[in-house]
Design an enzyme around this catalytic site. Structure first.
Site, PDB file in Angstrom:
ATOM      1  N   HIS A 182      -6.313  22.454 -16.258  1.00 44.97           N
ATOM      2  CA  HIS A 182      -5.035  22.383 -16.981  1.00 44.97           C
ATOM      3  C   HIS A 182      -4.911  23.533 -17.984  1.00 44.97           C
ATOM      4  O   HIS A 182      -3.928  24.291 -17.968  1.00 44.97           O
ATOM      5  CB  HIS A 182      -4.947  21.030 -17.703  1.00 44.97           C
ATOM      6  CG  HIS A 182      -3.704  20.836 -18.511  1.00 44.97           C
ATOM      7  ND1 HIS A 182      -2.613  20.146 -18.042  1.00 44.97           N
ATOM      8  CD2 HIS A 182      -3.379  21.246 -19.759  1.00 44.97           C
ATOM      9  CE1 HIS A 182      -1.666  20.129 -18.973  1.00 44.97           C
ATOM     10  NE2 HIS A 182      -2.115  20.792 -20.027  1.00 44.97           N
ATOM     11  N   GLU A 183      -5.909  23.670 -18.857  1.00 39.89           N
ATOM     12  CA  GLU A 183      -5.835  24.717 -19.886  1.00 39.89           C
ATOM     13  C   GLU A 183      -5.889  26.104 -19.251  1.00 39.89           C
ATOM     14  O   GLU A 183      -5.276  27.044 -19.757  1.00 39.89           O
ATOM     15  CB  GLU A 183      -6.943  24.541 -20.926  1.00 39.89           C
ATOM     16  CG  GLU A 183      -6.978  23.180 -21.645  1.00 39.89           C
ATOM     17  CD  GLU A 183      -5.683  22.768 -22.332  1.00 39.89           C
ATOM     18  OE1 GLU A 183      -4.878  23.671 -22.680  1.00 39.89           O
ATOM     19  OE2 GLU A 183      -5.447  21.553 -22.484  1.00 39.89           O
TER      20      GLU A 183
ATOM     21  N   HIS B 296      -2.379  27.084 -18.450  1.00 43.02           N
ATOM     22  CA  HIS B 296      -1.718  27.625 -19.648  1.00 43.02           C
ATOM     23  C   HIS B 296      -2.193  29.054 -19.926  1.00 43.02           C
ATOM     24  O   HIS B 296      -1.402  29.946 -20.222  1.00 43.02           O
ATOM     25  CB  HIS B 296      -2.062  26.770 -20.878  1.00 43.02           C
ATOM     26  CG  HIS B 296      -1.292  25.485 -20.991  1.00 43.02           C
ATOM     27  ND1 HIS B 296       0.085  25.448 -21.007  1.00 43.02           N
ATOM     28  CD2 HIS B 296      -1.709  24.199 -21.147  1.00 43.02           C
ATOM     29  CE1 HIS B 296       0.484  24.178 -21.150  1.00 43.02           C
ATOM     30  NE2 HIS B 296      -0.581  23.395 -21.227  1.00 43.02           N
TER      31      HIS B 296
ATOM     32  N   GLU C  43       4.031  23.962 -19.569  1.00 35.82           N
ATOM     33  CA  GLU C  43       3.427  22.761 -19.006  1.00 35.82           C
ATOM     34  C   GLU C  43       3.568  22.781 -17.483  1.00 35.82           C
ATOM     35  O   GLU C  43       2.720  22.240 -16.768  1.00 35.82           O
ATOM     36  CB  GLU C  43       4.098  21.530 -19.626  1.00 35.82           C
ATOM     37  CG  GLU C  43       3.304  20.262 -19.559  1.00 35.82           C
ATOM     38  CD  GLU C  43       2.025  20.236 -20.401  1.00 35.82           C
ATOM     39  OE1 GLU C  43       1.839  21.130 -21.260  1.00 35.82           O
ATOM     40  OE2 GLU C  43       1.200  19.337 -20.159  1.00 35.82           O
TER      41      GLU C  43
END
Lengths: 502, 502
Positions: free
Chosen positions: B266-267, B270, B296
């Protein structure tokens, strides 16, 4: 609070905040920032540096400082802050901002030119840049002397920036004493040095185990991890944001046991100074160690006078052996103490032993004096350097990387800084002699009890920050100002005892 | 460069430098600063925040923005910067600085009040502070609407701060669609969920091994460690100084294999967005992701659409098994894929699965709407919250810590922020559908080749920073604006396929 001083506080707060950011950026750069980041991050750092400059150097601050100079009811803290700010002001204001910026750009570039020259082992690649830096320095000294209507000698001005009151007069005497007293000890020791076998130090010491041991060691001497961080960097250093955020680094080499150990103890000594600054001083310009020499006095006291003593290792040596059972199985405490105190004249300052260290500084001091007082030919500095090493240490660098190119300091424009290292050694010895009088020091060390030592240093040195000078601290604590005889006596006693039975 | 815009650059440089310092302080605070440091460090941070405020909100910037509003020859970059600055200006300037400072102090204190209330499981301990925060927010909305002579609804103003163009009208429709399409899938899945045995996920996974695997995983999806740092913090997050310094954190639990894996992916999603921002935009207000929802969208695309697919794990699963041979010996790829996609309605948003996640957001959206549009009684929010969980997810929090006190956002004054999480899910699905058309996506994933995916995202989304809006990006890339049908179709297909044979 004095009402005029109160008007200064917004400037102080802003300068503190900007300086904190700059400190954090530097810490981050040395310990964590990704490889490709520096060029872009430098833009933000440059902007913040300029903001800092303009926060200190401006008409409002100038006016307030002038008014404050005739105020008579300032307390010790206010006085120290005004004095420090005035010092910063006097050293920066006379320099035209444009030249100051150009100089900053030059020193920023210089460190990579220096490291390329060092890698290529070729002083001539660095000499032109060094010449530029020195020319700026000479020009800046000139501006400052004229602005202050001062008759000070150029190099004295630089020395005074790092250690107030220690000019060439004092330092010439100091180094003369060292030469006279230390050289005979070195001759005695050099003859016997091969009798100490230190091979054990270069066996395998896995980095993961070293990390645990060194963290324990920092804690052992009093480093408070609730107020501090310990990390790694290429060159170990200490930095801090305030007395509740003090950070040290160390560097690990899996084939050198001592390297990390003594740098950890050394940086912990610096760190304890900053952790013990009084709460009402921290976060102000008076809220840090009083001078370079006194700071180095703390780190050397921990590293050498305490850290290389038998008493220090009594409670630790078995833990050390347990940490590295294979590599230390055949080494006992006496052997280890001889090993960590083995002295042998060498080429590199940062790797040198306690006995010969100050001679490395003497070489640098004399070269700097020649640069600023005798207009030495910068192109010839490498040869001058090598001759002095031959004369004082009996060794001659065969490569510039092992000679004049070994230190980064001059690439950053730090001239007059080196002598504080030697002063630090002498201050450490003076404090050590006093501690031995003031408390049963060896008993405490043998019990692993650093509390009384730290309490004493905090009470008599650390908490004052810059509200006392180096000599005021020494006088109030020991009844005597700076006196190098403790240093030479300490070295003489120590090495005579150590080498007696060899 | 437009000559009026040029006059703005010193302000932009200063704002960028100050913001960089604030970002670094926050990163440091979450990942490294010692326990006792925060109170004193907060003083420096507060000073820098005020400096930032005054760099953006002042008469000079106001005048320049007014002049620039009628300039017609601005390029895309200049336009985006002016637009963003104007937005910051409009949201901050109407608020009296004194109230803004008081509010900042309140939200700074609120997070610890929130955490104590959460620990005590007692919403009534937090409600008075929350009420104060909401009152400030309502007052600020009022100031801003009056200053802008706007007839916007209060909550729409907040929503617009995070995701331009997505007001209650759009979001009501969006959540209506979700309710209609997702609830039936959840019912189907809930019936069968006990057929998936996920016990393996809670076996022993030593943290040291997890660290190595997750670093490899970040690299696998394209995270460039020359431009980035990966560390640990309690709550995983991503931050950056510019496109060559992007930092992510993850959190390890030795009895939860998935937790770190999906937060790392997830990170990394980003992080890749910020690493791919064009060089001429980075370091300017236009040099970051265009909106919360689009950001997101990247992280969810990586975490869910890609990261929970079979193709993704084909080249990785054996490595995973080799990393934890004991704990995964009896698990095959099919079992693992079912495990990481097991859906089960639960109480905690951050631990929820891909299918039910947006319903957690819907609850928050509806509660926020009640606060700002229907003057809901703040003391009753806990009961309202619990009823909505029962209605949408079929589970009822028995404690406030598992209910209304679970998220920190409101304590920091972030209202209108939550919906971007749900929008991100939908944006991710829309991009995913497009990628499947644009390239042989699964083939690439099965070969562990992320280059084409990253190149495509960089080319069509990332590099533009804020020079394009969310809808402009979607339109230019897919030929269609935001459309939630891809999201519900994706979920329907995915879960029907997965659960077909159970």
């Amino acid at each position: 609070m004095n009402p005029i001083f109160e008007k200064l506080t917004p400037w102080l707060d802003k300068a503190y905040a900007l300086n904190s950011a700059l400190v954090l950026f530097e810490w981050d750069n040395e310990t964590e920032a990704p490889e490709d980041a520096s060029e872009l991050t430098a833009r933000a750092i440059e902007t913040l540096s300029n903001e800092y400059y303009e926060t200190i150097i401006n008409a409002d601050v100038k006016k307030l400082l002038k008014q404050l100079s005739s105020e008579t009811d300032l307390d010790a803290k206010e006085k120290a802050i005004v004095k420090d700010l005035q010092k910063q002001y006097d050293s920066m204001e006379p320099i035209p901002q444009k030249e100051y910026k150009a100089y900053q750009g030059l020193t920023a570039r210089a460190s990579s030119i220096w490291s390329r020259a060092k890698a290529a082992d070729d002083y001539s690649q660095f000499a032109p840049t060094l010449k530029e830096i020195i020319n700026y320095q000479k020009k800046f000294i000139d501006y400052r002397l004229k602005a202050g209507k001062s008759k000070m000698k150029p190099y004295d001005l630089l020395l005074n920036d790092y250690e107030e009151g220690f000019t060439m007069k004092e330092l010439d005497d100091f180094f003369e004493t060292l030469k006279k007293d230390i050289l005979p000890i070195i001759h005695m020791v050099t003859e016997k040095k091969d009798k100490i076998n230190k091979d054990y130090n270069y066996r395998l010491y896995p980095v993961a185990l070293q990390k645990d041991f060194n963290r324990m060691l920092a804690e052992h001497v009093g480093f408070n991890f609730k107020r501090g961080v310990m990390k790694e960097s290429v060159h170990p250093f200490t930095t801090n944001l305030h007395n509740r955020d003090v950070r040290i680094t160390t560097a690990y080499d899996e084939h050198n046991l001592e390297s990390a150990i003594f740098s950890t103890i050394h940086e912990s000594g610096h760190a304890l100074y900053e952790m013990h600054i009084a709460d009402d001083l921290t976060g102000t310009p008076a809220g840090c160690g009083t001078s370079m020499g006194m700071h180095e006095g703390q780190s050397r006291l921990f590293e050498n006078n305490l850290g290389r003593s038998t008493a220090f290792w009594v409670p630790l040596f078995q833990k050390l052996k347990d940490t590295y059972p294979d590599s230390l199985s055949d080494i006992d405490l006496d052997h280890f103490i001889l090993g960590i105190n083995k002295s042998s004249p060498s080429l590199i300052r940062t790797e040198s032993d306690e006995l010969t260290y100050s001679l490395h500084i003497m070489v640098r001091y004399e070269v700097e004096k020649m640069i600023f007082e005798e207009n030495a030919d910068i192109d010839k500095l490498s040869e001058i350097w090598n001759k002095k090493y031959e004369e004082y240490l009996g060794v001659t660098p065969e490569k510039d990387s092992k000679g004049i190119l070994q230190d980064i300091h001059w690439a950053g424009g730090s001239f007059g800084y080196f002598p504080s290292y030697a002063l630090g050694n002498a201050i450490a010895a003076q404090i050590y002699a006093h501690l031995k009088e003031a408390m049963p020091l060896d008993d405490y060390l043998e019990k692993g009890n650093f509390q009384p030592v730290n309490d004493y240093l905090k009470e008599h040195i650390h908490r004052f920050g810059k509200t006392k000078t180096t000599n005021e601290i020494l006088n109030d604590m020991t009844g005597e100002s700076f006196n190098p005889k403790y240093y030479t006596e300490y070295l003489k006693d120590k090495y005579e005892t150590l080498y007696k039975n060899l």
